[in-house]
Design an enzyme around this catalytic site. Structure first.
Site, PDB file in Angstrom:
ATOM      1  N   ARG A  94       0.715  -1.194  -0.105  1.00 56.43           N
ATOM      2  CA  ARG A  94       0.047  -0.012  -0.033  1.00 56.43           C
ATOM      3  C   ARG A  94       0.930   1.256   0.032  1.00 56.43           C
ATOM      4  O   ARG A  94       2.002   1.101   0.445  1.00 56.43           O
ATOM      5  CB  ARG A  94      -0.886   0.139   1.237  1.00 56.43           C
ATOM      6  CG  ARG A  94      -1.910  -1.302   1.233  1.00 56.43           C
ATOM      7  CD  ARG A  94      -2.957  -0.928   2.350  1.00 56.43           C
ATOM      8  NE  ARG A  94      -3.696  -2.205   2.136  1.00 56.43           N
ATOM      9  CZ  ARG A  94      -4.941  -2.357   1.673  1.00 56.43           C
ATOM     10  NH1 ARG A  94      -5.289  -1.783   0.469  1.00 56.43           N
ATOM     11  NH2 ARG A  94      -5.390  -3.617   1.734  1.00 56.43           N
TER      12      ARG A  94
ATOM     13  N   ASP B  76      -9.590  -0.207  -6.318  1.00 55.33           N
ATOM     14  CA  ASP B  76      -9.930   1.105  -6.853  1.00 55.33           C
ATOM     15  C   ASP B  76      -8.655   2.078  -6.636  1.00 55.33           C
ATOM     16  O   ASP B  76      -8.500   2.756  -7.471  1.00 55.33           O
ATOM     17  CB  ASP B  76     -11.105   1.515  -5.927  1.00 55.33           C
ATOM     18  CG  ASP B  76     -10.928   1.494  -4.383  1.00 55.33           C
ATOM     19  OD1 ASP B  76      -9.964   0.748  -3.847  1.00 55.33           O
ATOM     20  OD2 ASP B  76     -11.563   2.142  -3.442  1.00 55.33           O
TER      21      ASP B  76
ATOM     22  N   SER C 255      -5.320   1.248  -7.003  1.00 63.70           N
ATOM     23  CA  SER C 255      -4.586   0.872  -7.705  1.00 63.70           C
ATOM     24  C   SER C 255      -5.054   1.430  -9.249  1.00 63.70           C
ATOM     25  O   SER C 255      -4.028   1.772 -10.016  1.00 63.70           O
ATOM     26  CB  SER C 255      -4.269  -0.763  -8.010  1.00 63.70           C
ATOM     27  OG  SER C 255      -4.250  -1.223  -6.735  1.00 63.70           O
TER      28      SER C 255
ATOM     29  N   ASP D  33     -13.497  -7.178  -1.622  1.00 67.10           N
ATOM     30  CA  ASP D  33     -14.648  -6.520  -1.285  1.00 67.10           C
ATOM     31  C   ASP D  33     -15.791  -6.560  -2.136  1.00 67.10           C
ATOM     32  O   ASP D  33     -16.924  -6.118  -1.779  1.00 67.10           O
ATOM     33  CB  ASP D  33     -14.501  -5.331  -0.661  1.00 67.10           C
ATOM     34  CG  ASP D  33     -13.297  -5.336   0.554  1.00 67.10           C
ATOM     35  OD1 ASP D  33     -13.237  -6.398   1.171  1.00 67.10           O
ATOM     36  OD2 ASP D  33     -13.017  -4.268   1.007  1.00 67.10           O
TER      37      ASP D  33
ATOM     38  N   MET E 148     -14.363 -10.109   5.708  1.00 68.07           N
ATOM     39  CA  MET E 148     -13.873  -8.692   5.374  1.00 68.07           C
ATOM     40  C   MET E 148     -14.942  -7.763   4.722  1.00 68.07           C
ATOM     41  O   MET E 148     -16.025  -8.491   4.179  1.00 68.07           O
ATOM     42  CB  MET E 148     -12.630  -8.835   4.142  1.00 68.07           C
ATOM     43  CG  MET E 148     -11.097  -9.077   4.894  1.00 68.07           C
ATOM     44  SD  MET E 148      -9.888  -9.154   4.049  1.00 68.07           S
ATOM     45  CE  MET E 148      -8.689  -9.044   5.265  1.00 68.07           C
ATOM     46  N   GLY E 149     -14.676  -6.547   4.282  1.00 69.43           N
ATOM     47  CA  GLY E 149     -15.580  -5.482   3.636  1.00 69.43           C
ATOM     48  C   GLY E 149     -15.375  -4.338   4.251  1.00 69.43           C
ATOM     49  O   GLY E 149     -15.914  -4.221   5.404  1.00 69.43           O
ATOM     50  N   ARG E 150     -14.566  -3.511   3.884  1.00 71.51           N
ATOM     51  CA  ARG E 150     -14.332  -2.327   4.518  1.00 71.51           C
ATOM     52  C   ARG E 150     -15.235  -1.434   4.498  1.00 71.51           C
ATOM     53  O   ARG E 150     -15.910  -0.619   5.343  1.00 71.51           O
ATOM     54  CB  ARG E 150     -12.764  -1.632   3.861  1.00 71.51           C
ATOM     55  CG  ARG E 150     -12.481  -0.469   4.709  1.00 71.51           C
ATOM     56  CD  ARG E 150     -11.316   0.047   3.870  1.00 71.51           C
ATOM     57  NE  ARG E 150      -9.813  -0.504   3.933  1.00 71.51           N
ATOM     58  CZ  ARG E 150      -9.069  -0.754   2.995  1.00 71.51           C
ATOM     59  NH1 ARG E 150      -9.595  -0.657   1.590  1.00 71.51           N
ATOM     60  NH2 ARG E 150      -8.081  -1.340   3.196  1.00 71.51           N
TER      61      ARG E 150
ATOM     62  N   GLU F 197     -16.365  -6.280   8.667  1.00 64.91           N
ATOM     63  CA  GLU F 197     -15.475  -5.709   9.242  1.00 64.91           C
ATOM     64  C   GLU F 197     -15.829  -3.965   9.301  1.00 64.91           C
ATOM     65  O   GLU F 197     -15.397  -3.312  10.224  1.00 64.91           O
ATOM     66  CB  GLU F 197     -14.062  -5.810   9.057  1.00 64.91           C
ATOM     67  CG  GLU F 197     -13.875  -5.290   7.552  1.00 64.91           C
ATOM     68  CD  GLU F 197     -12.284  -5.469   6.764  1.00 64.91           C
ATOM     69  OE1 GLU F 197     -11.393  -5.517   7.783  1.00 64.91           O
ATOM     70  OE2 GLU F 197     -12.258  -5.183   5.957  1.00 64.91           O
TER      71      GLU F 197
ATOM     72  N   ARG G 240      -8.379 -14.385   2.722  1.00 67.49           N
ATOM     73  CA  ARG G 240      -7.748 -13.794   1.397  1.00 67.49           C
ATOM     74  C   ARG G 240      -6.657 -14.243   0.984  1.00 67.49           C
ATOM     75  O   ARG G 240      -6.383 -14.030  -0.165  1.00 67.49           O
ATOM     76  CB  ARG G 240      -7.583 -12.260   2.215  1.00 67.49           C
ATOM     77  CG  ARG G 240      -7.368 -11.159   1.302  1.00 67.49           C
ATOM     78  CD  ARG G 240      -7.223  -9.942   1.842  1.00 67.49           C
ATOM     79  NE  ARG G 240      -5.919  -9.682   2.392  1.00 67.49           N
ATOM     80  CZ  ARG G 240      -5.483  -8.425   2.834  1.00 67.49           C
ATOM     81  NH1 ARG G 240      -6.103  -7.525   2.693  1.00 67.49           N
ATOM     82  NH2 ARG G 240      -4.380  -8.478   3.444  1.00 67.49           N
TER      83      ARG G 240
HETATM   84  N1  LIG Z   1      -5.621   8.495  -5.805  1.00 65.69           N
HETATM   85  C1  LIG Z   1      -4.420   7.755  -5.886  1.00 65.69           C
HETATM   86  N2  LIG Z   1      -3.632   8.101  -6.873  1.00 65.69           N
HETATM   87  C2  LIG Z   1      -2.493   7.495  -6.924  1.00 65.69           C
HETATM   88  N3  LIG Z   1      -2.187   6.344  -6.536  1.00 65.69           N
HETATM   89  C3  LIG Z   1      -3.260   5.805  -5.656  1.00 65.69           C
HETATM   90  C4  LIG Z   1      -4.529   6.381  -5.248  1.00 65.69           C
HETATM   91  N4  LIG Z   1      -4.946   5.707  -4.409  1.00 65.69           N
HETATM   92  C5  LIG Z   1      -4.376   4.624  -3.953  1.00 65.69           C
HETATM   93  N5  LIG Z   1      -3.224   4.697  -4.820  1.00 65.69           N
HETATM   94  C6  LIG Z   1      -2.043   3.660  -4.792  1.00 65.69           C
HETATM   95  O1  LIG Z   1      -2.659   2.435  -5.256  1.00 65.69           O
HETATM   96  C7  LIG Z   1      -2.094   1.419  -4.351  1.00 65.69           C
HETATM   97  C8  LIG Z   1      -2.874   0.386  -4.012  1.00 65.69           C
HETATM   98  O2  LIG Z   1      -4.020   1.040  -3.349  1.00 65.69           O
HETATM   99  P1  LIG Z   1      -4.950   0.421  -2.005  1.00 65.69           P
HETATM  100  O3  LIG Z   1      -6.097   1.384  -1.698  1.00 65.69           O
HETATM  101  O4  LIG Z   1      -3.770   0.131  -0.970  1.00 65.69           O
HETATM  102  O5  LIG Z   1      -5.323  -0.827  -2.554  1.00 65.69           O
HETATM  103  P2  LIG Z   1      -6.584  -1.167  -3.464  1.00 65.69           P
HETATM  104  O6  LIG Z   1      -5.893  -0.834  -4.997  1.00 65.69           O
HETATM  105  O7  LIG Z   1      -6.570  -2.759  -3.432  1.00 65.69           O
HETATM  106  O8  LIG Z   1      -7.670  -0.433  -3.477  1.00 65.69           O
HETATM  107  C9  LIG Z   1      -1.054   1.858  -3.354  1.00 65.69           C
HETATM  108  O9  LIG Z   1       0.123   1.876  -3.886  1.00 65.69           O
HETATM  109  C10 LIG Z   1      -1.512   3.565  -3.422  1.00 65.69           C
HETATM  110  O10 LIG Z   1      -0.498   4.317  -3.009  1.00 65.69           O
HETATM  111  O1  LIG Z   2      -4.578  -5.553   6.540  1.00 67.15           O
HETATM  112  P1  LIG Z   2      -4.420  -4.746   5.077  1.00 67.15           P
HETATM  113  O2  LIG Z   2      -3.725  -5.751   4.228  1.00 67.15           O
HETATM  114  O3  LIG Z   2      -4.302  -3.520   5.044  1.00 67.15           O
HETATM  115  O4  LIG Z   2      -5.926  -5.371   4.559  1.00 67.15           O
HETATM  116  C1  LIG Z   2      -7.324  -4.928   4.932  1.00 67.15           C
HETATM  117  C2  LIG Z   2      -8.062  -4.701   3.938  1.00 67.15           C
HETATM  118  O5  LIG Z   2      -7.979  -5.179   2.721  1.00 67.15           O
HETATM  119  C3  LIG Z   2      -9.242  -5.583   2.069  1.00 67.15           C
HETATM  120  O6  LIG Z   2      -9.125  -7.169   1.961  1.00 67.15           O
HETATM  121  C4  LIG Z   2      -9.211  -5.223   0.668  1.00 67.15           C
HETATM  122  O7  LIG Z   2      -8.849  -3.938   0.569  1.00 67.15           O
HETATM  123  P2  LIG Z   2      -8.247  -3.481  -0.916  1.00 67.15           P
HETATM  124  O8  LIG Z   2      -9.187  -3.894  -2.064  1.00 67.15           O
HETATM  125  O9  LIG Z   2      -8.106  -1.788  -0.743  1.00 67.15           O
HETATM  126  O10 LIG Z   2      -7.016  -4.188  -1.073  1.00 67.15           O
HETATM  127  C5  LIG Z   2     -10.150  -4.995   2.980  1.00 67.15           C
HETATM  128  O11 LIG Z   2     -11.370  -5.763   2.982  1.00 67.15           O
HETATM  129  C6  LIG Z   2      -9.635  -4.982   4.334  1.00 67.15           C
HETATM  130  O12 LIG Z   2      -9.996  -3.889   4.972  1.00 67.15           O
HETATM  131 MG   LIG Z   3      -9.608  -0.644  -2.286  1.00 65.40          MG
END
Ligand SMILES: Nc1ncnc2c1ncn2[C@@H]1O[C@H](COP(=O)(O)OP(=O)(O)O)[C@@H](O)[C@H]1O
Ligand SMILES: O=P(O)(O)OC[C@H]1O[C@](O)(COP(=O)(O)O)[C@@H](O)[C@@H]1O
Ligand SMILES: [Mg+2]
Length: 451
Positions: free
Chosen positions: A123, A149, A151, A179, A222-224, A278, A336
């Site tokens: 992250r 989302d 990413s 999720d 899970m499910g933020r 969660e 997961r």
């Molecule tokens: N608005 C954004 N602009 C650019 N990079 C972002 C943005 N939001 C998240 N990211 C990057 O995307 C990657 C994954 O985001 P994260 O929210 O942790 O997981 P996910 O993609 O599963 O939702 C991280 O490296 C984060 O820095």
């Molecule tokens: O402990 P971590 O790795 O931050 O992940 C927890 C979160 O990841 C998830 O599994 C999925 O989140 P993302 O889709 O942002 O990766 C959520 O349900 C949970 O809250």
């Molecule tokens: Mg996400």
């Protein structure tokens, strides 16, 4: 350039074919958005020997990540004869701070049987300039981002920067989220596997609860922000008496509250099972606990609703001098970390092949996804402007309520607010009726007019 193994003309997709986002429309109403249909084109943009592809996995784990990696590599190699494919390790920051590995069909042959991602993930760490510098420096011209989302938002800004610099680079996403919180698409890969695995925890909770006097099994899933896993696992199981999700506020005390319902179920049945996502009840918990802040990607860190609820239920029955046996099960990371099931494996394969066909055809700035059962190319901005949430005013949630018989916990105001929110979301996702989007081609975004 032609695809290697294609024997029949029918296999190709007409580049002007589209998939409609809205499948149910009023006969006199607007037709809504259409997306380009995914699939192999008779003419492709990249010559196989000029392709230098890279794959990165970002965000939390999800069953099926390795299958998608495997099938992008094998798809590029077997269908198009591409040989240069790089794995970026450790998420976005891997572009500038970590090692890379060469990926070949041989090196990825068995990885779909393993959970997690062989590339590692993280992250935070999205530094657009450094990432695009690295893409430019390494001569990468196809970027495959497997992530949720966050990413996809990250991929969107990489795409913008690539375009600004006039680089001949295709940037494509494969939506990953356990999720199921990405809108527009039918569902995300790994979701089915997660729901299936959740059954094991629910079964255990049911066995424990059923074997004790006043037994209560509490399972956290899970499910933020979106409670789809809890919702579908509850519907699938039939052993659950109450499902709590972030989208539907609930309360503990008084008429129509959770405690009264638990008392009723214990009286009727002697035991009960509760499933809680969660992200449920976060406002309620925050009333007596300090908020936790954010993770490196800016996602809210959640208070543990499972522990909190266990404590509250125990306290309530102690006060009422009733002995209960509560067992709390938290299988979240175990769910997961599993490899994907058979149906997700097939889904991952199709997604990976579709994204490869899109990038090879020269499309860029898109995420591949299944919409109404058909694979298509969706512009990044369409899936990042809103999250997919369980609609508590639609029939699917009503089915759950009738299957568990739980109280709805909702006031009329809550329902009205949810309706307004649903309409706002529908409007936003629908956008203005338009022609097929993803008209962005690598060629048209190249200021030097290459090809
Ligand atoms: N608005 C954004 N602009 C650019 N990079 C972002 C943005 N939001 C998240 N990211 C990057 O995307 C990657 C994954 O985001 P994260 O929210 O942790 O997981 P996910 O993609 O599963 O939702 C991280 O490296 C984060 O820095
Ligand atoms: O402990 P971590 O790795 O931050 O992940 C927890 C979160 O990841 C998830 O599994 C999925 O989140 P993302 O889709 O942002 O990766 C959520 O349900 C949970 O809250
Ligand atoms: Mg996400």
């Amino acid at each position: 350039c032609q695809i290697k193994y294609v024997g029949c003309r029918q296999y190709f997709v007409d580049p002007d074919d589209t998939v409609c986002q809205k499948i149910v429309v009023h006969k006199d109403g607007p037709r809504g958005n259409h997306f380009r249909r995914a699939g192999p084109r008779q003419r492709v943009y990249f010559e196989p020997d000029e392709v230098h592809a890279c794959i990165v996995t970002c965000g939390g784990l999800c069953p099926g990540l390795n299958t998608v990696i495997r099938e992008i590599v094998c798809g590029l190699s077997d269908m198009y004869g591409v040989t240069k494919i790089l794995g970026i390790q450790g998420g976005y920051r891997g572009f500038y701070a970590r090692n890379t590995i060469d990926l070949t069909p041989k090196s990825v042959n068995d990885i779909h049987k393993r959970g997690g991602t062989i590339l590692g993930s993280s992250r935070g760490g999205h530094d657009t300039m450094k990432i695009v510098d690295s893409i430019q420096y390494r001569g990468i011209n196809q970027v495959y981002v497997i992530g949720g989302d966050g990413s996809q938002r990250g991929a969107g800004v990489i795409f913008e920067e690539v375009r600004k610099r006039g680089l001949k680079v295709a940037v494509a996403g494969i939506p990953k989220t356990i999720d199921n919180d990405i809108p527009v698409i039918d569902k995300s890969f790994g979701f089915d596997s997660a729901v299936e695995e959740a059954q094991r925890a629910i079964n255990a909770a049911h066995v424990e609860a059923g074997s004790a006097d006043n037994g209560i099994g509490l399972v956290k899933l899970m499910g933020r922000y979106s409670g789809f896993i809890a919702h579908y696992a509850t519907l699938a199981s039939r052993d659950v008496d109450c499902c709590l999700i972030p989208e539907s506020p609930f309360y503990l005390e008084g008429e129509g509250g959770l405690f009264k319902y638990i008392e009723k179920r214990l009286k009727e049945n002697g035991h009960m099972v509760i499933v809680v996502a969660e992200g449920a009840g976060q406002k309620l918990i925050a009333e007596n606990m300090k908020e936790m802040g954010q993770d490196a990607s800016g996602n809210a860190l959640l208070l543990d609703v499972g522990l909190w609820l266990s404590q509250k239920i125990n306290e309530h029955f102690k006060k009422n001098k009733t002995t209960i046996n509560l067992k709390y099960i938290d299988p979240t990371y175990m769910i997961r970390a599993i490899p994907s099931n058979a149906s997700d494996n097939v889904y991952c394969t199709l997604l990976a092949h579709s994204v490869v066909h899109g990038a090879m055809a020269g499309y860029t700035g898109f995420t591949v996804g299944q919409v109404n059962g058909r694979h298509c190319y969706i512009p990044f901005y369409r899936i990042t402007e809103k999250q997919n949430k369980v609609s508590i005013t639609d029939r699917m949630w009503a089915r759950l309520l009738s299957s568990t018989n739980q109280p709805s916990f909702l006031s009329k105001q809550d329902v009205d607010d949810a309706k307004v929110e649903d309409e706002r979301t529908a409007k936003l996702l629908d956008g203005s009726p338009s022609n097929p989007k993803v008209e962005d081609k690598v060629a048209s975004s190249n200021s030097n007019g290459v090809k």
